[in-house]
Design a protein around this motif. Structure first.
Motif, PDB file in Angstrom:
ATOM      1  N   ASN A 306       0.839  -1.200   0.000  1.00 18.01           N
ATOM      2  CA  ASN A 306       0.000   0.000   0.000  1.00 18.01           C
ATOM      3  C   ASN A 306       0.874   1.251   0.000  1.00 18.01           C
ATOM      4  OD1 ASN A 306      -2.507  -1.315   0.034  1.00 18.01           O
ATOM      5  ND2 ASN A 306      -2.384  -1.631   2.237  1.00 18.01           N
ATOM      6  N   ILE A 308       0.950   5.599  -0.165  1.00 21.46           N
ATOM      7  CA  ILE A 308       0.345   6.935  -0.136  1.00 21.46           C
ATOM      8  C   ILE A 308       1.324   7.840  -0.878  1.00 21.46           C
ATOM      9  CG2 ILE A 308      -0.354   8.892   1.296  1.00 21.46           C
ATOM     10  CD1 ILE A 308      -0.387   5.455   2.815  1.00 21.46           C
ATOM     11  N   ARG A 335      -0.577  -1.054  -4.636  1.00 20.23           N
ATOM     12  CA  ARG A 335      -1.881  -0.389  -4.559  1.00 20.23           C
ATOM     13  C   ARG A 335      -1.688   1.037  -4.057  1.00 20.23           C
ATOM     14  NH1 ARG A 335      -6.372  -3.760  -1.704  1.00 20.23           N
ATOM     15  NH2 ARG A 335      -5.114  -3.376   0.164  1.00 20.23           N
ATOM     16  N   ILE A 336      -2.029   2.002  -4.894  1.00 16.64           N
ATOM     17  CA  ILE A 336      -1.939   3.414  -4.528  1.00 16.64           C
ATOM     18  C   ILE A 336      -3.231   3.793  -3.810  1.00 16.64           C
ATOM     19  CG2 ILE A 336      -1.522   5.757  -5.323  1.00 16.64           C
ATOM     20  CD1 ILE A 336       0.793   3.905  -5.906  1.00 16.64           C
ATOM     21  N   LEU A 337      -3.150   3.954  -2.496  1.00 16.62           N
ATOM     22  CA  LEU A 337      -4.341   4.289  -1.717  1.00 16.62           C
ATOM     23  C   LEU A 337      -4.755   5.738  -1.929  1.00 16.62           C
ATOM     24  CD1 LEU A 337      -3.490   2.561   1.677  1.00 16.62           C
ATOM     25  CD2 LEU A 337      -4.843   1.663  -0.216  1.00 16.62           C
ATOM     26  N   LYS A 338      -3.764   6.611  -2.098  1.00 14.94           N
ATOM     27  CA  LYS A 338      -4.051   8.031  -2.307  1.00 14.94           C
ATOM     28  C   LYS A 338      -2.914   8.636  -3.105  1.00 14.94           C
ATOM     29  CE  LYS A 338      -3.734  11.116   1.117  1.00 14.94           C
ATOM     30  NZ  LYS A 338      -4.083  11.924   2.308  1.00 14.94           N
ATOM     31  N   ASP A 348      -2.066  11.761   6.116  1.00 11.56           N
ATOM     32  CA  ASP A 348      -1.322  10.741   5.372  1.00 11.56           C
ATOM     33  C   ASP A 348      -0.762   9.692   6.333  1.00 11.56           C
ATOM     34  OD1 ASP A 348      -1.755  12.130   2.959  1.00 11.56           O
ATOM     35  OD2 ASP A 348      -0.006  13.400   3.324  1.00 11.56           O
ATOM     36  N   LEU A 351      -3.540   7.379   7.506  1.00  8.74           N
ATOM     37  CA  LEU A 351      -3.889   6.407   6.474  1.00  8.74           C
ATOM     38  C   LEU A 351      -2.829   5.313   6.383  1.00  8.74           C
ATOM     39  CD1 LEU A 351      -5.674   5.426   4.189  1.00  8.74           C
ATOM     40  CD2 LEU A 351      -4.523   7.051   2.654  1.00  8.74           C
ATOM     41  N   ALA A 352      -1.561   5.706   6.472  1.00  9.83           N
ATOM     42  CA  ALA A 352      -0.476   4.723   6.428  1.00  9.83           C
ATOM     43  C   ALA A 352      -0.549   3.777   7.617  1.00  9.83           C
ATOM     44  CB  ALA A 352       0.874   5.445   6.396  1.00  9.83           C
ATOM     45  N   SER A 354      -3.262   2.917   9.383  1.00  6.31           N
ATOM     46  CA  SER A 354      -4.422   2.029   9.312  1.00  6.31           C
ATOM     47  C   SER A 354      -4.299   0.987   8.208  1.00  6.31           C
ATOM     48  CB  SER A 354      -5.699   2.849   9.094  1.00  6.31           C
ATOM     49  OG  SER A 354      -5.651   3.525   7.849  1.00  6.31           O
ATOM     50  N   SER A 355      -3.466   1.252   7.221  1.00  8.81           N
ATOM     51  CA  SER A 355      -3.354   0.359   6.058  1.00  8.81           C
ATOM     52  C   SER A 355      -2.014  -0.359   5.982  1.00  8.81           C
ATOM     53  CB  SER A 355      -3.559   1.161   4.768  1.00  8.81           C
ATOM     54  OG  SER A 355      -2.505   2.122   4.612  1.00  8.81           O
ATOM     55  N   GLY A 357       0.718   1.070   5.301  1.00  8.10           N
ATOM     56  CA  GLY A 357       1.231   1.593   4.039  1.00  8.10           C
ATOM     57  C   GLY A 357       2.525   2.365   4.194  1.00  8.10           C
TER      58      GLY A 357
END
Length: 504
Positions: A306, A308, A335-338, A348, A351-352, A354-355, A357
């Motif tokens: 994942n 970001i 996979r590009i989450l954002k 950011d 998000l990293a 939680s994923s 990433g």
């Protein structure tokens, strides 16, 4: 979008349109230097990392009373899509080739783009001042690639130039004007404007900002525009030198603010009578893209990396996406989450976290506060100035998720001479080392030259003493753990498993 019949068909309003000229060619062949020489009092772009211009820019000059619009597309192979898109919005292509280097991979790629669009091309053999310059050789190489210049009985104009000395610059501009005249470029100034997004980014003070190239009609600083992904009423409109303007005719690059979001580079824009209509069109196109987008719900055994992604401008995102296509994704999905322009933020990091990433930045900053938060949460942030280095890091991160390759290395072979007994722990056997060494560990069971199973040597003795290994030619006693009943004459092929790191 509605237009009045009078505006659409009124031939009395037809006016000459300035030619839009796209500059194509291999990296470091002097495209930006040539443009800087043409307009010395206007600096196109600061020299970027690795000396590579990485964003499409546009500007205008007036030569002999006629306006020429230049688009400077990146020369690096990572920006194939942007170069192709640049060629599709232009009226004339200039193919720049260094006189001492000749045709290179991106030269061939540029030729392909030019041929696909069918627009007229002017060859510029640059760096003619270099001692190693061989313009005739360059002409022959171009001919081999389907571009035949006039001096070789072709129909493509060719100019020898030097961005250093200025040689050939006037001749080039004269030929551009001549080719434009032959094309008889026209537009209707009464029509609502339409065109293409050349560049876009999020300005910290002004919000979503976009550079538009107007292909038809006249754009007004009060117009409402819509693209495939966003819409809005123009708040400010400036020319390429950031001077406020009220109207912009076809062939003009302008910088605007007022859009709801940052549009994608290469998106087409149109003028709408109302915000409602612009919004509805944008939403319809966004919905269609969403339907077409491939969504992988079940990834099976595949690993997922994942990402970001934060970049300086939106154009860089497309370039990075194109480069990431070179990384195989059969086993690891990237996979590009954002992906968005702007500096790295606390959102950011959330998000990293939680994923699981990784945060990848291209020419952006991570404030000290953000770095501290990331460190506390053990979130990795990688920031790069060169796309190749960024892609290489993503390749490394994806490779780290691969299961290592397990290679079996044969250590030795033991021929079974006797079967003594069976215990709960395994079979006690006697044998002779016929190749290599006997050691504790895994072994294949070979019978009549075929592998019929495997087991493990748990204990090894020589002369009734426990040993670590037994050399070739010596006899040994073995406690062999297996679910197969071994026989006299079987071969135990002893091996070690080596785990080798794999790379994508």
């Amino acid at each position: 979008m509605q237009q009045t019949k009078d505006n659409k068909n009124n031939t009395n309003n037809i006016k000459p349109k300035p030619p839009v000229v796209v500059i194509l060619g291999h990296v470091d062949h002097g495209k930006s230097s040539l443009l800087q020489k043409i307009r010395e009092d206007f600096k196109i772009l600061e020299k970027e990392s690795g000396g590579i211009t990485q964003h499409i820019g546009a500007y205008q000059i007036t030569y002999q009373g006629k306006i020429i619009t230049f688009i400077d597309t990146p020369g690096h192979e990572a920006f194939s899509a942007m170069r192709s898109r640049g060629a599709k919005v232009a009226d004339i292509a200039i193919l720049v080739v260094a006189a001492e280097e000749g045709v290179k991979p991106q030269t061939k790629e540029a030729i392909s783009h030019i041929k696909k669009t069918g627009i007229p091309v002017i060859v510029v053999i640059n760096k003619i001042d270099k001692p190693q310059a061989q313009p005739e050789r360059v002409k022959q190489e171009l001919k081999e690639n389907g571009i035949v210049v006039e001096s070789l009985n072709g129909d493509v104009p060719c100019v020898l130039t030097s961005a250093k000395t200025g040689q050939g610059i006037d001749e080039l501009l004269e030929i551009i004007n001549l080719v434009a005249e032959m094309q008889e470029l026209k537009y209707n100034p009464s029509r609502p404007a339409s065109g293409v997004i050349i560049e876009s980014y999020s300005d910290s003070k002004r919000g979503p900002t976009a550079t538009l190239l107007i292909r038809e009609g006249t754009l007004k600083n009060t117009d409402i525009i819509g693209t495939g992904s966003t819409y809005g009423k123009i708040k400010s409109m400036e020319d390429f030198q950031f001077r406020p303007i009220k109207n912009a005719p076809a062939g003009t690059p302008v910088i605007i603010t007022g859009l709801e979001n940052v549009p994608g580079v290469g998106e087409k824009f149109s003028v709408f009578p109302s915000i409602k209509e612009a919004k509805e069109q944008s939403e319809r196109k966004s919905a269609k893209r969403k339907e077409k987008r491939e969504v992988i719900n079940e990834l099976g055994e595949k690993k997922v990396l994942n990402i970001i992604l934060k970049t300086d401008v939106k154009g860089s995102i497309e370039a990075i996406y194109q480069s990431l296509k070179t990384i195989p994704q059969e086993e690891v999905i990237i996979r590009i989450l954002k992906a968005e322009p702007g500096d790295i933020s606390e959102n950011d990091i959330k998000l990293a976290e939680s994923s699981n990433g990784k945060i990848i930045g291209f020419r952006v900053k991570a404030p000290s506060k953000i770095k501290d938060i990331a460190k506390r949460k053990d979130i990795k942030i990688y920031i790069f100035e060169v796309i190749y280095e960024l892609v290489q890091k993503i390749r490394e991160l994806a490779s780290s998720l691969l299961e290592p390759e397990i290679v079996k290395k044969t250590i030795g072979k033991v021929k079974i001479l006797a079967i003594f007994s069976k215990t709960k722990r395994g079979q006690i056997i006697g044998g002779r080392v016929i190749d290599g060494q006997a050691k504790k560990g895994l072994a294949n069971i070979i019978r009549e030259e075929k592998v019929i199973g495997e087991g493990k040597i748990d204990e090894l003795q020589h002369n009734k003493k426990d040993v670590s290994f037994v050399e070739k030619g010596m006899e040994c006693g073995i406690l062999f753990n297996t679910n197969i009943a071994v026989q006299k004459g079987d071969i135990l092929e002893i091996y070690e498993e080596e785990r080798i790191k794999r790379n994508l």
